[in-house]
Design a protein around this motif. Sequence first.
Motif, short mmCIF file in Angstrom:
data_model
loop_
_atom_site.label_atom_id
_atom_site.label_comp_id
_atom_site.label_asym_id
_atom_site.label_seq_id
_atom_site.Cartn_x
_atom_site.Cartn_y
_atom_site.Cartn_z
N ALA A 124 82.03 8.74 -6.80
CA ALA A 124 82.40 7.47 -6.71
C ALA A 124 81.36 6.50 -6.50
N TYR A 125 81.01 5.40 -6.69
CA TYR A 125 80.12 4.54 -6.45
C TYR A 125 80.23 3.12 -6.34
N LEU A 126 79.53 2.33 -5.87
CA LEU A 126 79.52 0.96 -5.55
C LEU A 126 78.48 0.07 -6.08
N THR A 127 78.72 -1.00 -7.01
CA THR A 127 77.79 -1.53 -7.62
C THR A 127 77.81 -3.16 -7.26
N ASP A 128 76.70 -3.96 -7.33
CA ASP A 128 76.77 -5.32 -7.14
C ASP A 128 77.09 -6.15 -8.55
N SER A 129 76.94 -7.41 -8.72
CA SER A 129 77.07 -7.93 -10.00
C SER A 129 76.32 -7.84 -10.81
N SER A 130 74.92 -7.08 -10.53
CA SER A 130 73.95 -6.87 -11.55
C SER A 130 73.82 -5.26 -11.87
N TRP A 131 74.90 -4.50 -11.20
CA TRP A 131 75.02 -3.03 -11.31
C TRP A 131 73.99 -2.38 -10.61
N ASN A 132 73.38 -2.97 -9.58
CA ASN A 132 72.73 -2.25 -8.65
C ASN A 132 73.74 -1.35 -7.78
N VAL A 133 73.15 0.04 -7.48
CA VAL A 133 74.01 1.05 -6.80
C VAL A 133 73.91 0.76 -5.39
N ILE A 134 74.70 0.21 -4.69
CA ILE A 134 74.66 -0.02 -3.21
C ILE A 134 75.53 1.01 -2.27
N MET A 177 78.71 -0.67 -25.45
CA MET A 177 79.86 -1.06 -24.49
C MET A 177 79.20 -1.59 -23.43
N TYR A 178 77.95 -1.10 -22.92
CA TYR A 178 77.28 -1.69 -21.54
C TYR A 178 76.72 -2.95 -21.99
N LEU A 179 76.17 -3.01 -23.09
CA LEU A 179 75.62 -4.39 -23.63
C LEU A 179 76.68 -5.47 -23.66
N ALA A 180 77.87 -5.06 -24.22
CA ALA A 180 78.87 -6.12 -24.08
C ALA A 180 79.28 -6.31 -22.62
N MET A 181 79.06 -5.51 -21.58
CA MET A 181 79.60 -5.86 -20.37
C MET A 181 78.47 -6.83 -19.83
N VAL A 182 77.31 -6.53 -20.28
CA VAL A 182 76.09 -7.45 -19.68
C VAL A 182 76.24 -8.85 -20.04
N ARG A 183 76.84 -8.98 -21.58
CA ARG A 183 77.05 -10.33 -22.05
C ARG A 183 78.13 -11.02 -21.28
N PHE A 184 79.29 -10.17 -20.91
CA PHE A 184 80.29 -10.79 -20.32
C PHE A 184 79.79 -11.49 -18.78
N ALA A 185 78.99 -10.35 -18.16
CA ALA A 185 78.53 -10.99 -16.96
C ALA A 185 77.69 -12.13 -16.92
N MET A 186 77.04 -12.30 -17.76
CA MET A 186 76.00 -13.48 -17.97
C MET A 186 76.74 -14.59 -18.08
N LEU A 254 81.56 -7.32 -6.34
CA LEU A 254 81.30 -5.74 -6.34
C LEU A 254 82.33 -5.09 -7.17
N ARG A 255 81.82 -3.95 -7.66
CA ARG A 255 82.69 -3.07 -8.56
C ARG A 255 82.69 -1.46 -7.79
N PHE A 256 84.13 -1.23 -7.34
CA PHE A 256 84.15 0.21 -6.75
C PHE A 256 84.74 1.14 -7.89
N VAL A 257 83.95 2.17 -8.11
CA VAL A 257 84.18 2.97 -9.48
C VAL A 257 84.46 4.33 -9.15
N VAL A 258 85.52 5.03 -9.48
CA VAL A 258 85.88 6.28 -9.13
C VAL A 258 85.79 6.87 -10.78
N VAL A 259 85.24 8.23 -10.55
CA VAL A 259 85.21 8.95 -11.78
C VAL A 259 86.17 10.21 -11.62
#
Length: 260
Positions: A124-134, A177-186, A254-259
């Motif tokens: 599990a991990y946590l990222t900010d709005s730019s996907w930096n792992v915090i 898909m990652y690029l599509a996520m960046v486009r949405f975030a921007m 933030l995004r809280f992600v569980v694998v």
Amino acid sequence: MPPEEVDARRAEALPGLNVLLRSWRTRAGSRLGLGKPLPQVDVAGRVGMSERWYRDLERGTLPRLDPRVLAGLADVLLLDADERATLYLYALGGTPYVAPPVPGRAPDLHALQELLDRQMPRPAYLTDSSWNVIGHNRAMAEWFPWVLAPDANLIRWGLTSDEAREQMLDWPQHARMYLAMVRFAMAQHPDDPGLATLLADVLQDPTCRRFWQERTCVVANRDGHLFRLRLPHVSPDVIDAVTQVLIPAGHQGLRFVVVN
């Protein structure tokens, strides 16, 4: 990279609403079996506006768009949920509402880190709005040691590292898909300098730049998506993993992600 170069690359690469509208109109025509883009006059007529109004919209003019018109455009162009959200974000200039931070108080992530640790043995991990792992738990570091780097960034790793291309089966699909996520975030955070820098860095990779130019799709997140991973240091077999993406109510950037 100098800020002015980042801004130039961002302006060059990021499609505005007019580019997305043309792409969506072309796709709508294909889905309707027309053999050509859905005509501008048909789009305009179905939302109760003039052809000139819609033509100007595709040329880059962004007049005030009320909810009725936005809903009509989304219906006519056959937009999915993420594309519809992107249309609203562009029309409204970004996120309509974000809970303001409490003045003078830094975000308290202690409780979120504890929640990450409680997901063991699942990564599990946590990222900010730019996907930096915090934040991350021990399992995440064991599966993906790159998160231990002080500048760890999920999107940058996933798109530009050789390690990601080896570990993620069907990497081109995931990269798109990652690029599509960046486009949405921007579209959601148009003035976020972290996103602008991330995009500029990613597009220095020729393959990523080609993928970015090939498609204009948008994706809000990858909640519930399947990843097939090759991690010999974890298992001799291919691992099927599903990501669950949660947005903390008190930290909506933030995004809280569980694998799983």
